[in-house]
Write a protein that holds these residues in place. Structure first.
Motif, PDB file in Angstrom:
ATOM      1  N   PRO A 125     -19.969  19.177 -36.168  1.00  0.00           N
ATOM      2  CA  PRO A 125     -20.853  19.383 -35.008  1.00  0.00           C
ATOM      3  C   PRO A 125     -21.630  20.680 -35.144  1.00  0.00           C
ATOM      4  CG  PRO A 125     -18.576  19.900 -34.432  1.00  0.00           C
ATOM      5  CD  PRO A 125     -18.550  19.335 -35.826  1.00  0.00           C
ATOM      6  N   GLU A 126     -22.834  20.694 -34.554  1.00  0.00           N
ATOM      7  CA  GLU A 126     -23.699  21.868 -34.539  1.00  0.00           C
ATOM      8  C   GLU A 126     -24.136  22.123 -33.099  1.00  0.00           C
ATOM      9  OE1 GLU A 126     -25.523  23.610 -37.430  1.00  0.00           O
ATOM     10  OE2 GLU A 126     -23.662  23.002 -38.389  1.00  0.00           O
ATOM     11  N   PRO A 127     -24.588  23.322 -32.771  1.00  0.00           N
ATOM     12  CA  PRO A 127     -25.081  23.598 -31.412  1.00  0.00           C
ATOM     13  C   PRO A 127     -26.221  22.658 -31.021  1.00  0.00           C
ATOM     14  CG  PRO A 127     -24.797  25.645 -32.640  1.00  0.00           C
ATOM     15  CD  PRO A 127     -24.623  24.533 -33.628  1.00  0.00           C
ATOM     16  N   GLY A 128     -26.361  22.444 -29.715  1.00  0.00           N
ATOM     17  CA  GLY A 128     -27.471  21.662 -29.196  1.00  0.00           C
ATOM     18  C   GLY A 128     -27.343  20.173 -29.405  1.00  0.00           C
ATOM     19  N   GLY A 129     -26.123  19.688 -29.606  1.00  0.00           N
ATOM     20  CA  GLY A 129     -25.929  18.260 -29.804  1.00  0.00           C
ATOM     21  C   GLY A 129     -26.269  17.769 -31.190  1.00  0.00           C
ATOM     22  N   GLN A 167     -44.648  18.518 -41.435  1.00  0.00           N
ATOM     23  CA  GLN A 167     -43.975  19.646 -40.811  1.00  0.00           C
ATOM     24  C   GLN A 167     -42.677  19.983 -41.539  1.00  0.00           C
ATOM     25  OE1 GLN A 167     -44.943  16.937 -39.049  1.00  0.00           O
ATOM     26  NE2 GLN A 167     -46.298  17.612 -37.416  1.00  0.00           N
ATOM     27  N   PHE A 168     -42.391  21.272 -41.630  1.00  0.00           N
ATOM     28  CA  PHE A 168     -41.093  21.735 -42.113  1.00  0.00           C
ATOM     29  C   PHE A 168     -40.803  23.072 -41.457  1.00  0.00           C
ATOM     30  CE2 PHE A 168     -44.077  23.693 -45.034  1.00  0.00           C
ATOM     31  CZ  PHE A 168     -43.517  24.898 -45.424  1.00  0.00           C
ATOM     32  N   ARG A 169     -39.568  23.555 -41.607  1.00  0.00           N
ATOM     33  CA  ARG A 169     -39.177  24.809 -40.967  1.00  0.00           C
ATOM     34  C   ARG A 169     -38.727  25.825 -42.009  1.00  0.00           C
ATOM     35  NH1 ARG A 169     -34.829  23.829 -36.376  1.00  0.00           N
ATOM     36  NH2 ARG A 169     -33.610  23.275 -38.224  1.00  0.00           N
ATOM     37  N   LEU A 170     -39.095  27.076 -41.784  1.00  0.00           N
ATOM     38  CA  LEU A 170     -38.549  28.189 -42.543  1.00  0.00           C
ATOM     39  C   LEU A 170     -37.452  28.806 -41.677  1.00  0.00           C
ATOM     40  CD1 LEU A 170     -38.557  30.146 -44.945  1.00  0.00           C
ATOM     41  CD2 LEU A 170     -40.334  31.466 -43.742  1.00  0.00           C
ATOM     42  N   VAL A 171     -36.211  28.669 -42.127  1.00  0.00           N
ATOM     43  CA  VAL A 171     -35.050  29.063 -41.338  1.00  0.00           C
ATOM     44  C   VAL A 171     -34.425  30.310 -41.962  1.00  0.00           C
ATOM     45  CG1 VAL A 171     -32.806  28.316 -40.447  1.00  0.00           C
ATOM     46  CG2 VAL A 171     -34.653  26.642 -40.772  1.00  0.00           C
ATOM     47  N   PRO A 172     -34.304  31.405 -41.219  1.00  0.00           N
ATOM     48  CA  PRO A 172     -33.647  32.588 -41.776  1.00  0.00           C
ATOM     49  C   PRO A 172     -32.242  32.268 -42.260  1.00  0.00           C
ATOM     50  CG  PRO A 172     -34.724  33.120 -39.697  1.00  0.00           C
ATOM     51  CD  PRO A 172     -34.778  31.624 -39.841  1.00  0.00           C
ATOM     52  N   ALA A 173     -31.832  32.898 -43.361  1.00  0.00           N
ATOM     53  CA  ALA A 173     -30.531  32.598 -43.942  1.00  0.00           C
ATOM     54  C   ALA A 173     -29.403  32.858 -42.965  1.00  0.00           C
ATOM     55  CB  ALA A 173     -30.344  33.420 -45.213  1.00  0.00           C
ATOM     56  N   HIS A 174     -29.514  33.894 -42.140  1.00  0.00           N
ATOM     57  CA  HIS A 174     -28.419  34.198 -41.214  1.00  0.00           C
ATOM     58  C   HIS A 174     -28.278  33.155 -40.121  1.00  0.00           C
ATOM     59  CE1 HIS A 174     -31.807  35.878 -38.845  1.00  0.00           C
ATOM     60  NE2 HIS A 174     -31.031  35.633 -37.798  1.00  0.00           N
ATOM     61  N   VAL A 175     -29.367  32.439 -39.778  1.00  0.00           N
ATOM     62  CA  VAL A 175     -29.295  31.383 -38.781  1.00  0.00           C
ATOM     63  C   VAL A 175     -28.548  30.189 -39.322  1.00  0.00           C
ATOM     64  CG1 VAL A 175     -30.645  29.741 -37.402  1.00  0.00           C
ATOM     65  CG2 VAL A 175     -31.398  32.119 -37.627  1.00  0.00           C
ATOM     66  N   ARG A 176     -28.870  29.796 -40.564  1.00  0.00           N
ATOM     67  CA  ARG A 176     -28.169  28.653 -41.154  1.00  0.00           C
ATOM     68  C   ARG A 176     -26.696  28.975 -41.376  1.00  0.00           C
ATOM     69  NH1 ARG A 176     -26.881  26.502 -46.267  1.00  0.00           N
ATOM     70  NH2 ARG A 176     -26.863  24.219 -46.232  1.00  0.00           N
ATOM     71  N   ALA A 177     -26.383  30.207 -41.762  1.00  0.00           N
ATOM     72  CA  ALA A 177     -24.997  30.587 -41.980  1.00  0.00           C
ATOM     73  C   ALA A 177     -24.189  30.528 -40.702  1.00  0.00           C
ATOM     74  CB  ALA A 177     -24.934  31.983 -42.599  1.00  0.00           C
ATOM     75  N   ASP A 228     -27.979  19.382 -47.502  1.00  0.00           N
ATOM     76  CA  ASP A 228     -27.242  18.602 -46.511  1.00  0.00           C
ATOM     77  C   ASP A 228     -28.217  17.883 -45.591  1.00  0.00           C
ATOM     78  OD1 ASP A 228     -28.078  20.592 -44.709  1.00  0.00           O
ATOM     79  OD2 ASP A 228     -26.235  21.726 -44.975  1.00  0.00           O
ATOM     80  N   LEU A 229     -27.673  17.043 -44.699  1.00  0.00           N
ATOM     81  CA  LEU A 229     -28.467  16.295 -43.733  1.00  0.00           C
ATOM     82  C   LEU A 229     -28.138  16.823 -42.347  1.00  0.00           C
ATOM     83  CD1 LEU A 229     -28.655  14.443 -46.239  1.00  0.00           C
ATOM     84  CD2 LEU A 229     -28.522  12.477 -44.705  1.00  0.00           C
ATOM     85  N   LEU A 230     -29.168  17.182 -41.585  1.00  0.00           N
ATOM     86  CA  LEU A 230     -28.998  17.703 -40.241  1.00  0.00           C
ATOM     87  C   LEU A 230     -29.630  16.729 -39.259  1.00  0.00           C
ATOM     88  CD1 LEU A 230     -28.199  20.000 -38.282  1.00  0.00           C
ATOM     89  CD2 LEU A 230     -30.452  21.023 -38.722  1.00  0.00           C
ATOM     90  N   PHE A 231     -28.816  16.209 -38.336  1.00  0.00           N
ATOM     91  CA  PHE A 231     -29.279  15.241 -37.347  1.00  0.00           C
ATOM     92  C   PHE A 231     -29.482  15.960 -36.021  1.00  0.00           C
ATOM     93  CE2 PHE A 231     -26.836  13.109 -40.581  1.00  0.00           C
ATOM     94  CZ  PHE A 231     -27.636  12.031 -40.918  1.00  0.00           C
ATOM     95  N   THR A 232     -30.704  15.883 -35.497  1.00  0.00           N
ATOM     96  CA  THR A 232     -31.068  16.606 -34.286  1.00  0.00           C
ATOM     97  C   THR A 232     -31.512  15.620 -33.210  1.00  0.00           C
ATOM     98  OG1 THR A 232     -33.348  16.887 -35.072  1.00  0.00           O
ATOM     99  CG2 THR A 232     -31.772  18.623 -35.611  1.00  0.00           C
ATOM    100  N   PRO A 233     -31.320  15.965 -31.920  1.00  0.00           N
ATOM    101  CA  PRO A 233     -31.681  15.031 -30.838  1.00  0.00           C
ATOM    102  C   PRO A 233     -33.174  14.726 -30.809  1.00  0.00           C
ATOM    103  CG  PRO A 233     -30.195  16.739 -30.026  1.00  0.00           C
ATOM    104  CD  PRO A 233     -30.633  17.165 -31.403  1.00  0.00           C
ATOM    105  N   ALA A 234     -33.496  13.461 -30.639  1.00  0.00           N
ATOM    106  CA  ALA A 234     -34.890  13.011 -30.527  1.00  0.00           C
ATOM    107  C   ALA A 234     -35.173  12.605 -29.086  1.00  0.00           C
ATOM    108  CB  ALA A 234     -35.143  11.832 -31.459  1.00  0.00           C
ATOM    109  N   ALA A 235     -36.392  12.871 -28.641  1.00  0.00           N
ATOM    110  CA  ALA A 235     -36.759  12.540 -27.262  1.00  0.00           C
ATOM    111  C   ALA A 235     -37.040  11.059 -27.075  1.00  0.00           C
ATOM    112  CB  ALA A 235     -37.979  13.357 -26.842  1.00  0.00           C
ATOM    113  N   ALA A 236     -37.397  10.357 -28.155  1.00  0.00           N
ATOM    114  CA  ALA A 236     -37.786   8.951 -28.060  1.00  0.00           C
ATOM    115  C   ALA A 236     -37.403   8.231 -29.338  1.00  0.00           C
ATOM    116  CB  ALA A 236     -39.294   8.833 -27.809  1.00  0.00           C
TER     117      ALA A 236
END
Length: 251
Positions: free
Chosen positions: A32-36, A241-251, A51-59
């Protein structure tokens, strides 16, 4: 200094169920990860660290994705077992213009995302269960050059006309493939109007603003402001679209 590919992000109306499906198909560890959200830490074949990250979709999903997954098999028997398993756990065979007598079967997963199960072949013999991440592209060679710089994965011969490919290792791990699709630019505009790519990449690095500047110099476009965690939304040269995620956030 180099950014690196760390996650394939998949929007899902039910992230937990989506993670369960892909856990069955790929193995690994679902957490599990934060935010569902849910993260699937797949077996690290070839040192890709992906890895694969599954995030909530609005529709629910409403259009063909720009990115899909290919799954590898090592024998005709495994191919039969995996295609049967996919159907048993909620996937549906799909027609996306692939024609007849192709060495793969196309499915929609329970969220409607396209993926393929490949018949055994030498090209994908040492990838692990995830054979490739496949990107629709108007200009595969140009887009592959951008993502080679963004991920650190070198360009390698793909063996297919009108395509380009990257791989984190010359001998193992998944491929990142770019296939020419004639209507991709039109579909990019439509996807953007509907709120972005449902499947996309996360890249990370330790260089902060220097890494962002480097991606912009390579042809990326910044999309709005950074969020509270310092995550920056970007688009590649074809609008993905893609995201640049700081290393400390992913950790």
């Amino acid at each position: 200094m180099c950014t690196r590919l760390v996650s394939l992000v998949i929007d899902a109306t039910d992230p937990a169920a989506a993670a369960r499906f892909w856990y069955i198909m790929l193995g690994g560890t679902a957490t599990p990860e934060p935010g569902g959200c849910r993260r699937l830490l797949a077996p690290d074949v070839g040192g890709s660290g992906l890895d694969l990250l599954f995030t909530p979709a609005a529709a629910p999903k409403s259009a063909k994705n720009r990115i899909h997954l290919d799954l590898a098999t090592e024998s005709p028997h495994e191919y039969q077992v995996l295609t049967s398993l996919a159907a048993d756990v909620g996937a549906r065979e799909a027609e996306v213009g692939q024609g007849e007598d192709v060495p793969w079967t196309v499915f929609h997963d329970p969220e409607g995302n396209e993926f393929c199960i490949l018949e055994p072949g030498e090209l994908y013999a040492r990838t692990g269960p995830l054979a490739a991440l496949v990107v629709d592209s108007a200009t595969p060679s140009t887009l592959a050059e951008f993502w080679s710089e963004a991920t650190g994965w070198p360009l390698v011969p793909s063996g297919e006309d009108g395509a380009a490919a990257l791989r984190s290792s010359e001998t193992s791990g998944p491929w990142l493939e770019f296939l020419r699709v004639p209507d991709v630019q039109w579909r990019t505009r439509r996807t953007a109007r509907r709120g972005g790519n449902r499947i996309r990449f996360d890249v990370t690095a330790d260089g902060g603003g220097a890494d962002l500047d480097r991606l912009l110099e390579l042809g990326a476009t910044e999309l709005g402001e950074r969020d509270a965690d310092g995550i920056t939304w970007l688009a590649d040269p074809e609008g993905n679209q893609f995201r640049l995620v700081p290393a400390h956030v992913r950790a």
